[in-house]
Write a protein that holds these residues in place. Sequence first.
Motif, mmCIF file in Angstrom:
data_model
loop_
_atom_site.group_PDB
_atom_site.id
_atom_site.type_symbol
_atom_site.label_atom_id
_atom_site.label_comp_id
_atom_site.label_asym_id
_atom_site.label_seq_id
_atom_site.Cartn_x
_atom_site.Cartn_y
_atom_site.Cartn_z
ATOM 1 N N GLY A 105 0.818 -1.206 0.000
ATOM 2 C CA GLY A 105 0.000 0.000 0.000
ATOM 3 C C GLY A 105 0.851 1.254 0.000
ATOM 4 N N SER B 22 -0.062 0.367 5.575
ATOM 5 C CA SER B 22 -1.216 0.139 4.706
ATOM 6 C C SER B 22 -1.344 -1.340 4.348
ATOM 7 C CB SER B 22 -1.099 0.972 3.428
ATOM 8 O OG SER B 22 -1.002 2.351 3.722
ATOM 9 N N ASP B 23 -2.546 -1.738 4.013
ATOM 10 C CA ASP B 23 -2.788 -3.118 3.610
ATOM 11 C C ASP B 23 -2.308 -3.341 2.175
ATOM 12 O OD1 ASP B 23 -3.975 -3.640 6.051
ATOM 13 O OD2 ASP B 23 -5.986 -3.110 5.322
#
Length: 426
Positions: A391, A396-397
């Motif tokens: 991400g 972030s994913d």
Amino acid sequence: MVANSLGRVSAAAGKIGGQVLDATKIIEEAFTVLKELLITAKQRQKPDVAGLPEFLKPLNDVILKANSMAEGKRSEYFNHLKAASDSLTALAWIAYMGKDCGMSMPIAHVEESWQMAEFYNNKILVEYRNKNPDHVEWAKALKELYLPGLRDYVKSFYPLGPAWGTVAVVSSSSSSSAITKAPAARAPVPPPPPATPLFSSETASSRPKEGMSAVFEEISSGKSAATGLRKVTDDMKTKNRADRTGVIVATDKSPRANSFSFSRAPPKLELQMGRKWAVENQIGKKNLVIDDCDSKQSVYIYGCKDSVLQVKGKVNNITVDKCTKMGIVFTDVVAACEVVNCNGVEVQCQGSAPTISVDNTSGCQLYLSSSSLGASITTAKSSEINVLVPGAGPDSDWVEHALPQQFVHTFKDGEFRTSPVSHSGA
């Protein structure tokens, strides 16, 4: 078929020479053995499951010889050797023993087996397209040997498998003779009764009615149609029967036999000749690790299922072949990471990889690091390919991107233009 199709392969190999000629001679030997097995099959009874490996041993030995040529130090003709050895699996159609044997029908088996070899055969066509026409001719001739050559031969003569004889074969340990004596002659069979004359003196009205004619005659006679039927008592009704509870009971069912394989090799994780890491036939192993490796070594993963392999360090290339539910985590590769003939695999690159190729694979998750976002990803005959990238932020994913597997081709301005199929909701 051998004189025409295989002769063309041999002629092209003679111009190339070297390992390509040696591999082609093994193909010739394999087809010779196949012919001998077909002749032998007509002279003996169909073997049972225990006797099948002994019958197929000559063909198995030739295929193992071809596989050994493609192992070890990777030569400049590696793609030729792999195409030749993988293609010989098509000859295993002779092992088809019926619909419950776990194999595809002979014609389908030939077609499916060629798909394994086509990956390397296409590499030959691309590499030598503008360099050497002899190699291109060899690759084209090899394909036509199987499609349509062997496929059409099997379709014409053995669509349901080999033709077996009626003479039983016993093992040498039980008898010094390989073939049992023929059964003693039976007593003469009495002649059949004389056929009924075409015109009988018996009239049609005197013969009893059959089929629907009898039903209509009975209805016309005024008799009850239920005459002679058994009365259904209360204890015979389904709702009152104790043995019908309405619950479906699961029964043990023997698993379907796996796809045909000439030999089930033991698990392997070893360094061969100091150049190639072989990881083969690992099942249910979640902690496989290769940590003592260098950039001149390759990793070949074959026939593994429900396992995880971690490669710590930089290697030259990684090949994942015929694996199911396999996970691979590696740091860096110098050349490429290849996924071939797999089902439901996950590949994670923690460092860099210039090229990633996915061929003839159903279900593949690719995890790329920030350093490998510039990798060139090639897919062919594959479905459900998803690429996950980091991400925007450190916390972030992963962001998932599905690679297209459907394309539309349009002819415009004198050429075909290809673009992915896009779907839009109404």
